[in-house]
Scaffold this active site. Structure first.
Site, short mmCIF file in Angstrom:
data_model
loop_
_atom_site.label_atom_id
_atom_site.label_comp_id
_atom_site.label_asym_id
_atom_site.label_seq_id
_atom_site.Cartn_x
_atom_site.Cartn_y
_atom_site.Cartn_z
N ARG A 150 0.64 -1.28 0.19
CA ARG A 150 0.29 -0.05 -0.27
C ARG A 150 1.32 1.17 0.25
NH1 ARG A 150 -3.37 -3.21 -1.62
NH2 ARG A 150 -5.51 -3.87 0.21
N GLU A 153 -2.88 8.09 -4.01
CA GLU A 153 -3.24 7.56 -5.16
C GLU A 153 -4.30 7.83 -5.45
OE1 GLU A 153 -2.42 2.82 -4.74
OE2 GLU A 153 -4.44 2.37 -5.46
N HIS A 209 -1.54 0.25 -9.48
CA HIS A 209 -2.22 -0.25 -9.01
C HIS A 209 -2.68 -1.79 -9.47
CE1 HIS A 209 -4.31 -0.73 -4.26
NE2 HIS A 209 -3.24 -2.09 -4.90
P1 NAP Z 1 -0.67 -11.41 4.59
O1 NAP Z 1 -0.04 -12.98 4.84
O2 NAP Z 1 -1.89 -10.89 5.90
O3 NAP Z 1 0.93 -10.86 5.40
C1 NAP Z 1 0.78 -9.95 6.31
C2 NAP Z 1 2.49 -9.38 6.60
O4 NAP Z 1 2.60 -7.79 6.62
C3 NAP Z 1 2.64 -10.65 7.60
O5 NAP Z 1 3.93 -10.93 7.15
C4 NAP Z 1 2.59 -9.42 8.52
O6 NAP Z 1 3.81 -10.01 9.96
C5 NAP Z 1 3.89 -8.09 7.94
N1 NAP Z 1 3.31 -6.95 9.40
C6 NAP Z 1 2.16 -6.57 9.62
N2 NAP Z 1 2.58 -5.60 10.57
C7 NAP Z 1 4.12 -5.50 9.89
C8 NAP Z 1 4.68 -4.86 10.89
N3 NAP Z 1 4.42 -3.49 12.46
N4 NAP Z 1 6.19 -4.94 10.85
C9 NAP Z 1 6.38 -5.01 9.79
N5 NAP Z 1 5.57 -6.18 9.16
C10 NAP Z 1 4.45 -6.35 9.51
O7 NAP Z 1 -1.25 -10.60 4.21
P2 NAP Z 1 -0.79 -10.50 2.12
O8 NAP Z 1 -1.81 -11.35 2.12
O9 NAP Z 1 0.35 -11.46 2.24
O10 NAP Z 1 -0.80 -9.20 1.84
C11 NAP Z 1 -0.09 -8.21 1.99
C12 NAP Z 1 -0.38 -6.92 1.54
O11 NAP Z 1 -0.41 -7.14 -0.06
C13 NAP Z 1 -1.90 -6.77 1.85
O12 NAP Z 1 -2.29 -6.06 3.46
C14 NAP Z 1 -2.42 -5.83 1.00
O13 NAP Z 1 -2.03 -4.53 1.43
C15 NAP Z 1 -0.96 -5.72 -0.49
N6 NAP Z 1 -1.27 -5.61 -1.09
C16 NAP Z 1 -1.84 -5.50 -2.68
C17 NAP Z 1 -2.21 -5.51 -4.00
C18 NAP Z 1 -1.38 -4.87 -4.93
O14 NAP Z 1 -2.09 -5.19 -6.02
N7 NAP Z 1 -0.84 -3.93 -5.28
C19 NAP Z 1 -2.43 -6.50 -3.69
C20 NAP Z 1 -2.38 -7.91 -2.52
C21 NAP Z 1 -2.42 -7.75 -1.49
P3 NAP Z 1 3.60 -9.76 11.15
O15 NAP Z 1 2.01 -10.12 11.76
O16 NAP Z 1 4.13 -11.26 12.13
O17 NAP Z 1 3.79 -8.40 11.58
#
Ligand code: NAP
Length: 327
Positions: A239, A268, A287
């Site tokens: 994000r 954005e 995006h």
């Molecule tokens: P996920 O499995 O929930 O992974 C989120 C990660 O963020 C976890 O590894 C979590 O680890 C980490 N995190 C949370 N708080 C943190 C902190 N303070 N410091 C460092 N790491 C932290 O989600 P996902 O499915 O992989 O997706 C990740 C993100 O990608 C989504 O939240 C979304 O915003 C984004 N996304 C973008 C697109 C796009 O089109 N560009 C598409 C899909 C998703 P810990 O909880 O251990 O910290």
């Protein structure tokens, strides 16, 4: 068929998923190709029992207060930082999202952005289109090596792990940083845990894939960028607000880092006169991390299935605030 529910859809989803929703209620859809205006959203939500929404909508406590009959919210995205989850939970409203179904597609895109940034593909394409390609040159558009280098993944969640799998095919050493070390991923994927600062200092390429929270907002600021190698690239596929745009523009223009690839920006959409867009070493795309025909339809269907389940009195299969069911 008894139509009980009133469902607000803030943007027409791909595929035939609206038909799924009409099976459980009367559906009102915003049909224009832009986010629904706030004033219209505020008036249409009144009396709604279901909401099918997009990441461009702001769902806060004030909006939820306009819809006392609202039973469920379902978003066609995995990230739900635009939704006040606590406010939804307090009101007993489950919030659906679309994990897993977009993981590999978004990982392909994040990895591709890293390759494109390192090898200056956008700049090279612009060069050709502008008539600059007159001859082969030994030092034309030299880029950063990818294979065999060190990749730092910030946020080793579903997508982060999928990126780590791709990195191993490129012979890369993969580091990761997040709040909770993941020994299972370390054993299975060969990734190594680092503090954020250590990861930034050691990596040749950094990909940001952490969730946007109060804690992660602005985590890549001028201090963080200064820790990176001048030859390193940064990709943000999570994000926009995770990266401080002004600090990044400054770092890219002063050669603090080599390049950046952004799928997401802050703000954005990014205005065309934004300093980042004037920099040849910054590749910005709008995006489109999950934007393949198949994945977007899967996301639309998953979001519809979440809403239909909740409005049918069942537990939502993919719920971002499962604690709502413990109340
Ligand atoms: P996920 O499995 O929930 O992974 C989120 C990660 O963020 C976890 O590894 C979590 O680890 C980490 N995190 C949370 N708080 C943190 C902190 N303070 N410091 C460092 N790491 C932290 O989600 P996902 O499915 O992989 O997706 C990740 C993100 O990608 C989504 O939240 C979304 O915003 C984004 N996304 C973008 C697109 C796009 O089109 N560009 C598409 C899909 C998703 P810990 O909880 O251990 O910290």
């Amino acid at each position: 068929m008894v139509v009980d529910h009133r469902i607000v859809v803030t943007r027409r989803p791909p595929g035939g998923t609206l038909d799924w929703l009409t099976s459980v209620g009367a559906v009102w859809t915003w049909d224009e190709n832009r986010p629904i205006p706030d004033s219209l959203f505020s008036s249409e939500i009144v009396g709604a029992t279901g909401l099918y929404c997009m990441l461009t909508d702001r769902i806060d406590a004030d909006l939820l207060d306009l819809a006392p009959d609202l039973l469920a919210v379902s978003q066609m995205a995995v990230g739900v930082d635009n939704i006040d989850l606590r406010a939804a939970t307090e009101r007993g409203i489950p919030v659906g999202h679309t994990p897993d179904v977009l993981t590999e597609t978004t990982a392909d895109h994040a990895f591709g952005l890293m390759l494109a940034t390192a090898r200056r593909l956008s700049e090279a394409s612009d060069f050709v289109r502008a008539g600059g390609w007159k001859q082969w040159e030994p030092e034309l558009l030299l880029g950063a090596e990818v294979h065999g280098t060190t990749l730092g993944i910030i946020g080793l969640g579903r997508i982060g792990k999928a990126v780590a799998r791709r990195a191993s095919g490129f012979g890369m050493k993969a580091l990761y940083s997040q709040r909770t070390p993941d020994p299972v991923a370390e054993a299975g994927l060969g990734v190594q845990y680092r503090s954020l600062d250590a990861l930034l200092g050691e990596s040749d390429h950094v990909i940001v894939l952490a969730a946007l929270t109060d804690e992660t907002k602005g985590m890549i600021d001028s201090k963080a960028l200064a820790l990176m190698k001048p030859t390193a690239t940064l990709v943000n596929a999570a994000r926009g607000p995770l990266v401080d745009s002004d600090a990044l523009a400054e770092a890219l223009s002063r050669g603090i880092i080599f390049g950046a690839g952004l799928d997401v920006t802050d703000p954005e959409p990014i205005p065309v006169d934004h300093p980042l867009l004037a920099l040849p070493n910054c590749l910005v795309v709008p995006h489109i991390g999950s934007a393949t025909f198949r994945t977007r339809v899967h996301m639309a269907e998953m979001a519809a299935a979440n809403l239909v389940a909740a409005l049918s009195g069942e537990r939502m299969p993919h719920c971002a605030n499962p604690e709502v069911y413990e109340k």
